[in-house]
Enzyme design. Structure first.
Site, short mmCIF file in Angstrom:
data_model
loop_
_atom_site.label_atom_id
_atom_site.label_comp_id
_atom_site.label_asym_id
_atom_site.label_seq_id
_atom_site.Cartn_x
_atom_site.Cartn_y
_atom_site.Cartn_z
CG MET A 1 -31.01 -112.78 30.13
SD MET A 1 -32.59 -112.32 29.39
CE MET A 1 -33.65 -113.58 30.11
CB SER B 1 -46.48 -114.62 23.72
OG SER B 1 -45.87 -113.69 24.60
N GLY C 1 -39.76 -114.03 20.35
CA GLY C 1 -40.69 -113.83 19.25
C GLY C 1 -40.89 -115.04 18.36
CG HIS D 1 -36.01 -120.71 28.06
ND1 HIS D 1 -34.73 -121.06 27.65
CD2 HIS D 1 -36.01 -119.36 28.15
CE1 HIS D 1 -34.00 -119.97 27.51
NE2 HIS D 1 -34.76 -118.92 27.80
CB SER E 1 -40.34 -118.71 27.75
OG SER E 1 -39.90 -117.76 28.69
CG ASP F 1 -36.13 -116.18 29.86
OD1 ASP F 1 -35.03 -116.42 29.34
OD2 ASP F 1 -37.21 -116.28 29.25
CG HIS G 1 -31.40 -116.94 28.94
ND1 HIS G 1 -32.22 -116.21 28.09
CD2 HIS G 1 -30.18 -116.36 28.84
CE1 HIS G 1 -31.52 -115.24 27.53
NE2 HIS G 1 -30.28 -115.31 27.97
CG MET H 1 -30.49 -113.50 23.42
SD MET H 1 -31.83 -114.38 24.25
CE MET H 1 -33.08 -113.09 24.36
N GLY I 1 -40.74 -110.26 27.91
CA GLY I 1 -41.42 -111.22 27.06
C GLY I 1 -42.35 -110.51 26.08
CG ASP J 1 -35.45 -116.79 24.52
OD1 ASP J 1 -36.65 -116.56 24.31
OD2 ASP J 1 -34.92 -116.64 25.64
CG MET K 1 -34.73 -111.34 33.07
SD MET K 1 -36.06 -110.40 32.28
CE MET K 1 -36.63 -111.60 31.08
#
Length: 229
Positions: A79, A209, A188, A44, A21, A46, A77, A148, A155, A186, A48
Site C-alpha cells: 500500500m 483481529s 474485516g 500476510h 495478517s 501489509d 501487500h 479490499m 487494521g 482482506d 503502508m
C-alpha cells in the site's frame, strides 16, 4: 461460475487458504507470533507508506525478520505510492508474492511484469471505491487478485458488505479467462463471513483481529476453519 465441487461444503475448507495478517500481531514477539500461526497457509504482510494510505506500518527490516523466522509464504501487500521503485528490495527481503494497487502507479502492467521477472507471484488490487473495471486489463497477467473489503490503512475495521458481490464478479471474470489466479479478500474477515466469501469464490482469506485475538492465534484459525467446514 464456481463449479459445483468448488462450492460444495466438503471442498471449501480444502480450497480456501488462510493468511493471518501480521499487522495485528505483537511485534515485540514477532518470531513467537509466526510460530503460533503454524498451520496457516500464508502470512500476510501489509506495507503502508503514510502517503497512499493514512498510516505507516512497517517495511523491509520487518519483512526480512519475518522471513528468517518462518517458512510460510510471505504475501506482501504494498500500500505504497509507485511500488515499482521497491519491488526488487522486497523480493530480496523475502517476499514470495507482491500485490500492487492500480491506484498507486500509472504503470500497473510494468509493475506486474517486474514482479514476475523477480520470480515472485504478482498480485493486483484496488480500493473499495474503485470500479472493478480498473483491474480487468491485467487479470490475464496476474497470479492473484485482492479484494479490499475495508478502506485500506488500518487494521480492525468493519467488513463492507458490498465486497461479496465484488468477489462474485471477479470470480466470474477469472473463470471466463480460464485463470488459475488466487482471489483474495482482506479486511474485516471473521468466522461469520468467511463461508459467504468462500462460496462467492474467494480462495484466500486474510484475517488479522480474528486470528490474533485474546485467546491466541490457533483458536482464531480453528474458528475460521470450522466456519469453512
Amino acid at each position: 461460475m464456481i463449479s459445483e465441487k468448488a462450492a460444495s461444503p466438503a471442498f471449501l475448507g480444502e480450497r480456501v487458504k488462510l493468511a493471518p495478517s501480521l499487522l495485528s500481531c505483537d511485534f515485540t514477539r514477532l518470531g513467537e507470533e509466526l510460530r503460533a500461526i503454524e498451520g496457516a497457509d500464508w502470512a500476510h504482510v501489509d506495507v503502508m507508506d503514510g502517503l497512499f494510505v493514512p498510516n505507516i506500518s512497517f517495511g523491509l527490516p520487518i519483512l526480512a525478520a519475518a522471513r528468517r523466522a518462518s517458512a510460510l509464504f510471505m504475501d506482501v501487500h504494498l500500500m505504497i505510492e509507485r511500488p515499482e521503485r521497491y519491488l526488487r528490495d522486497f523480493a530480496e527481503a523475502g517476499a514470495d508474492g507482491m500485490t500492487v494497487h492500480v491506484e498507486a502507479t500509472p504503470h500497473v502492467h510494468r509493475a506486474v511484469g517486474l514482479i514476475r521477472e523477480l520470480g515472485k507471484r504478482a498480485g493486483v488490487t484496488l480500493n473499495p471505491g474503485t470500479p472493478l473495471e480498473a483491474v480487468r486489463p491485467v487479470l490475464a497477467d496476474v497470479d492473484l487478485v485482492l479484494v479490499m473489503s475495508v478502506n485500506p490503512g488500518f487494521g480492525g475495521q468493519r467488513f463492507l458488505p458490498g465486497s461479496v458481490e465484488r468477489v462474485r464478479t471477479l470470480r466470474r471474470w477469472l473463470d471466463e479467462l480460464g485463470s488459475a489466479a488466487e482471489l483474495e479478500v482482506d479486511g474485516g474477515v471473521t468466522p461469520q463471513n468467511a463461508r459467504l466469501l468462500a462460496e462467492a469464490g474467494a480462495t484466500v482469506l486474510v484475517a488479522g483481529s480474528s486470528v490474533f485475538g485474546s485467546d491466541g492465534p490457533q483458536a482464531g484459525l480453528s474458528r475460521l476453519r470450522e466456519a469453512l467446514s
